[in-house]
Write an enzyme that holds these catalytic residues in place. Structure first.
Site, PDB file in Angstrom:
ATOM      1  N   LYS A  48       0.806  -1.226   0.000  1.00  0.00           N
ATOM      2  CA  LYS A  48       0.000   0.000   0.000  1.00  0.00           C
ATOM      3  C   LYS A  48       0.841   1.278   0.000  1.00  0.00           C
ATOM      4  CE  LYS A  48      -3.816  -0.328  -0.185  1.00  0.00           C
ATOM      5  NZ  LYS A  48      -4.845  -0.723  -1.193  1.00  0.00           N
ATOM      6  N   SER A 265      -3.076 -12.552   3.361  1.00  0.00           N
ATOM      7  CA  SER A 265      -3.517 -12.258   1.987  1.00  0.00           C
ATOM      8  C   SER A 265      -2.467 -12.757   0.994  1.00  0.00           C
ATOM      9  CB  SER A 265      -3.800 -10.770   1.790  1.00  0.00           C
ATOM     10  OG  SER A 265      -2.624 -10.007   1.883  1.00  0.00           O
TER      11      SER A 265
HETATM   12  C1  LIG Z   1      -2.503  -7.088   3.538  1.00  0.00           C
HETATM   13  C2  LIG Z   1      -3.205  -6.656   2.296  1.00  0.00           C
HETATM   14  N1  LIG Z   1      -3.386  -7.547   1.327  1.00  0.00           N
HETATM   15  C3  LIG Z   1      -4.033  -7.228   0.198  1.00  0.00           C
HETATM   16  C4  LIG Z   1      -4.555  -5.986  -0.017  1.00  0.00           C
HETATM   17  C5  LIG Z   1      -5.318  -5.704  -1.284  1.00  0.00           C
HETATM   18  O1  LIG Z   1      -4.730  -4.761  -2.119  1.00  0.00           O
HETATM   19  P1  LIG Z   1      -5.622  -3.802  -2.993  1.00  0.00           P
HETATM   20  O2  LIG Z   1      -6.242  -2.784  -2.080  1.00  0.00           O
HETATM   21  O3  LIG Z   1      -4.668  -3.185  -3.956  1.00  0.00           O
HETATM   22  O4  LIG Z   1      -6.678  -4.614  -3.665  1.00  0.00           O
HETATM   23  C6  LIG Z   1      -4.406  -5.029   0.981  1.00  0.00           C
HETATM   24  C7  LIG Z   1      -5.008  -3.718   0.823  1.00  0.00           C
HETATM   25  O5  LIG Z   1      -5.308  -3.012   1.733  1.00  0.00           O
HETATM   26  C8  LIG Z   1      -3.706  -5.377   2.157  1.00  0.00           C
HETATM   27  O6  LIG Z   1      -3.534  -4.476   3.164  1.00  0.00           O
END
Ligand SMILES: Cc1ncc(COP(=O)(O)O)c(C=O)c1O
Length: 308
Positions: A48, A265
């Site tokens: 981010k 994630s």
């Molecule tokens: C730990 C984590 N994984 C995945 C994402 C997903 O990314 P995006 O917001 O670009 O879809 C985020 C977004 O906040 C995140 O903080």
């Protein structure tokens, strides 16, 4: 480019993250290469940093963000850390709206940079924080610059300009598939748009939590959430549901077998990549390590001195 260059400001350390091959996990899928782009190497520790910096830079450039305004957004997670870090570095005020029940560690990290925290209803989760920030900017339109990561084109723009370009530089023609989880969807949208400009078709797959109530922090179950304005459901070639358990188990395996301590994630992304690998005989799959696993450790109390 060496990451160990001398820099004038922390903003220059964003991007140019390494791409590492998952050699152990690949062994289950002969003929398929799997690469993980280590976004946790960014100075704020997550993917981010890119969109937060791009949203701030674009808003400063066209006068939406000025030093007499406060940048505000709904985030308890990595975007909040990134805004806070860049706000402190560039001299802009930052306020974050988050559910009051987010972990003390999250509150401490952002407050360490001088960020103001505004709490929304803990029962309403991240969508409640979005509703709260909308009320706030309606009440005080002149006080805030609402960065709005869910609607701001600079969010996917950062990944178009950075993540996608870097992946093509790093793997070039070899890439056959790209996988990214959906949160705001910025990573998926921006990177996919860049990869679509490549001369050969790259299959782009979005990983989404399989359940509405899930434990894959950072990801959104679109069917039961406020749909981000920047999300174009027609862009991914496929949406792959990922069960929470599969994401968590894969995150554990990546630590043990690859020596990369990642968040859940990231586990979801790599699990989706392995599901794809089962289907293809040959290929080169690239996915994203969004943040580190230590962001999810139980918070330690920190009050000027450590309490063990
Ligand atoms: C730990 C984590 N994984 C995945 C994402 C997903 O990314 P995006 O917001 O670009 O879809 C985020 C977004 O906040 C995140 O903080």
């Amino acid at each position: 480019m060496s990451r160990f260059k001398r820099i004038d400001s922390i903003v220059e350390a964003v991007g140019n993250t390494p791409l590492v091959r998952l050699r152990s996990i690949e062994r289950d899928h002969p003929g398929v290469k799997i690469y993980l782009k280590l976004e946790y190497v960014n100075p704020g520790g997550s993917v981010k940093d890119r969109p937060a910096l791009q949203m701030m830079r674009d808003a400063i450039a066209d006068g939406r963000l000025t030093k007499d305004k406060t940048l505000v957004d709904a985030t308890s997670g990595n975007t909040g850390v990134a805004y806070s870090m860049f706000g402190a570095c560039l001299g802009y005020k930052v306020a974050l709206v988050m559910p009051s029940n987010v972990s003390q560690a999250r509150k401490n990290i952002t407050q360490a940079f001088g960020t103001e925290l505004i709490y929304s209803d803990p029962m309403e989760g991240s969508d409640g924080a979005i509703r709260h920030v909308r009320e706030l900017i309606t009440k005080f339109p002149d006080k805030y610059f609402y960065s709005d990561q869910y609607s701001n084109p600079s969010n996917p723009g950062a990944h178009y300009l950075g993540t996608g370009r870097e992946i093509l530089e790093q793997v070039g023609d070899e890439i056959t598939h790209f996988v990214a989880g959906l949160g705001t969807s910025g990573t998926m949208m921006g990177t996919t748009r860049r990869l679509r400009e490549h001369s050969r078709k790259v299959l782009c797959v979005a990983a989404e939590p399989a359940e509405a109530l899930h434990g894959l922090e950072g990801l959104k179950h679109m069917g039961s959430s406020i749909i981000p304005k920047i999300y174009d459901a027609t862009l991914p070639d496929e949406i792959m549901p990922v069960p929470t358990e599969s994401g968590w188990d894969m995150a554990d395996r990546i630590s043990r077998d690859e020596g990369l301590h990642v968040g859940h994630s990231t586990g979801a992304n790599v699990w989706a990549a392995t599901e794809l690998a089962k289907r293809v005989k040959e290929g080169c799959i690239v996915t994203i390590a969004c943040d580190r696993g230590d962001r999810y450790f139980a918070p330690m109390r920190w009050e000027k001195q450590y309490e063990w």
